[in-house]
Design a protein around this motif. Structure first.
Motif, PDB file in Angstrom:
ATOM      1  N   GLY A  10      16.817  10.359   8.401  1.00  9.07           N
ATOM      2  CA  GLY A  10      15.999  11.333   9.118  1.00  9.07           C
ATOM      3  C   GLY A  10      14.794  10.718   9.787  1.00  9.07           C
ATOM      4  N   HIS A  11      13.796  11.557  10.022  1.00  9.80           N
ATOM      5  CA  HIS A  11      12.590  11.122  10.731  1.00  9.80           C
ATOM      6  C   HIS A  11      11.504  10.706   9.745  1.00  9.80           C
ATOM      7  CE1 HIS A  11      14.556  12.991  14.163  1.00  9.80           C
ATOM      8  NE2 HIS A  11      13.787  12.189  14.870  1.00  9.80           N
ATOM      9  N   ILE A  12      10.917   9.562  10.032  1.00  8.34           N
ATOM     10  CA  ILE A  12       9.930   9.002   9.103  1.00  8.34           C
ATOM     11  C   ILE A  12       8.519   9.306   9.608  1.00  8.34           C
ATOM     12  CG2 ILE A  12       9.050   6.871   8.091  1.00  8.34           C
ATOM     13  CD1 ILE A  12      11.898   5.839   8.016  1.00  8.34           C
ATOM     14  N   VAL A  13       7.769   9.986   8.760  1.00 11.78           N
ATOM     15  CA  VAL A  13       6.404  10.394   9.111  1.00 11.78           C
ATOM     16  C   VAL A  13       5.422   9.655   8.198  1.00 11.78           C
ATOM     17  CG1 VAL A  13       4.808  12.335   9.343  1.00 11.78           C
ATOM     18  CG2 VAL A  13       7.263  12.684   9.739  1.00 11.78           C
ATOM     19  N   TYR A  14       4.499   8.955   8.818  1.00 12.66           N
ATOM     20  CA  TYR A  14       3.459   8.222   8.072  1.00 12.66           C
ATOM     21  C   TYR A  14       2.285   9.160   7.831  1.00 12.66           C
ATOM     22  CZ  TYR A  14      -0.304   4.641   7.610  1.00 12.66           C
ATOM     23  OH  TYR A  14      -1.380   3.891   7.208  1.00 12.66           O
ATOM     24  N   ILE A  15       2.035   9.464   6.571  1.00  9.78           N
ATOM     25  CA  ILE A  15       0.886  10.279   6.192  1.00  9.78           C
ATOM     26  C   ILE A  15      -0.259   9.302   5.946  1.00  9.78           C
ATOM     27  CG2 ILE A  15       0.016  12.028   4.597  1.00  9.78           C
ATOM     28  CD1 ILE A  15       2.480  12.904   6.247  1.00  9.78           C
ATOM     29  N   GLN A  16      -1.211   9.348   6.861  1.00  7.62           N
ATOM     30  CA  GLN A  16      -2.274   8.348   6.865  1.00  7.62           C
ATOM     31  C   GLN A  16      -3.599   8.960   6.422  1.00  7.62           C
ATOM     32  OE1 GLN A  16      -3.749   7.156  10.690  1.00  7.62           O
ATOM     33  NE2 GLN A  16      -3.703   5.003  10.148  1.00  7.62           N
ATOM     34  N   SER A  17      -4.394   8.177   5.702  1.00  3.55           N
ATOM     35  CA  SER A  17      -5.762   8.571   5.379  1.00  3.55           C
ATOM     36  C   SER A  17      -6.608   7.310   5.413  1.00  3.55           C
ATOM     37  CB  SER A  17      -5.854   9.159   3.964  1.00  3.55           C
ATOM     38  OG  SER A  17      -5.008  10.261   3.818  1.00  3.55           O
ATOM     39  N   SER A  18      -7.896   7.482   5.605  1.00  5.14           N
ATOM     40  CA  SER A  18      -8.790   6.326   5.561  1.00  5.14           C
ATOM     41  C   SER A  18      -8.871   5.814   4.124  1.00  5.14           C
ATOM     42  CB  SER A  18     -10.185   6.721   6.035  1.00  5.14           C
ATOM     43  OG  SER A  18     -10.726   7.656   5.124  1.00  5.14           O
ATOM     44  N   PHE A  19      -9.320   4.579   3.984  1.00  2.00           N
ATOM     45  CA  PHE A  19      -9.491   4.027   2.639  1.00  2.00           C
ATOM     46  C   PHE A  19     -10.493   4.859   1.831  1.00  2.00           C
ATOM     47  CE2 PHE A  19     -11.739   1.323  -0.361  1.00  2.00           C
ATOM     48  CZ  PHE A  19     -10.676   1.061  -1.222  1.00  2.00           C
TER      49      PHE A  19
END
Ligand SMILES: Nc1ncnc2c1ncn2[C@@H]1O[C@H](COP(=O)(O)OP(=O)(O)O)[C@@H](O)[C@H]1O
Ligand SMILES: O=C(O)C1=C[C@@H](OP(=O)(O)O)[C@@H](O)[C@H](O)C1
Ligand SMILES: [Mg+2]
Length: 173
Positions: free
Chosen positions: A96-105
């Motif tokens: 499927g589709h890969i979604v990067y869940i990003q947050s700052s350090f």
């Protein structure tokens, strides 16, 4: 949306499990958390599996677990260390589709209240910041969509995933 699964990747505490569960509810899809599959397979909490196997074997076991996953119409939350395995990531891409869940350090270090009990795949002498810097390019490499959760509520982040994916899939040939 014309894809089989939505797969969430990213550092620990970015919100993969929280968002995955909510997103699945919104789409009326099933939700699968590969950390729970690991616990079910080994019959133990993640930290115990991590301590028992050691770092390298834990990462390998996680990659094997991922490659057993054959699903449709699911939101799949993965463990933060899955990006160390090219084979696991190739398998997920086929799912499927890969979604990067990003947050700052800063956000992650604030949210990660239990770094020594959640089974982090962190090496001896490595700091959380080392881990963040090492992994950020890996998540970015595999991401088809990146969603930043800093300053967003979980509902806003879910909406950003749905909107972002509808745009991504429109652009596909
Ligand atoms: N926008 C957001 N998206 C996702 N989680 C958020 C957000 N804002 C705050 N949080 C909180 O951050 C934590 C994320 O934990 P979790 O979902 O277990 O992350 P992961 O599965 O990536 O390790 C939860 O306590 C959640 O309530
Ligand atoms: O980032 C990591 O090294 C890990 C994160 C955990 O999952 P979450 O990302 O859901 O916390 C879990 O997969 C594992 O114990 C290793
Ligand atoms: Mg999780």
């Amino acid at each position: 949306m014309n894809h089989q699964n939505i797969i969430l990747i990213g550092m620990a505490a970015t919100g993969k499990s929280t968002l995955g569960r909510r997103l699945a509810r919104r789409l009326d899809w099933a939700f699968v958390d590969t950390d729970l599959l690991m616990e079910a397979w080994w019959g133990a909490p993640l930290q115990q599996i991590r301590d028992h196997l050691g770092l390298e074997a834990f990462v390998q076991a996680e990659a094997q677990q991922i490659q057993r996953v054959h699903l449709s119409q699911c939101v799949i939350a993965t463990g933060g260390s899955v990006v160390y395995s090219e084979a696991a990531m190739a398998h997920l891409r086929g799912q499927g589709h890969i979604v990067y869940i990003q947050s700052s350090f800063e956000t992650i270090s604030h949210r990660l209240t239990n770094p020594t009990s959640r089974g982090l795949a962190i090496g001896p002498g490595q700091t959380l910041k080392d881990l963040y810097d090492e992994r950020a390019p890996l998540y970015a490499r595999y991401a088809q969509l990146t969603v930043d959760t800093d300053g967003a509520t979980p509902d806003q982040s879910c909406s950003a995933i749905i909107l972002g994916l509808s745009r991504t899939t429109q652009d596909e040939p």
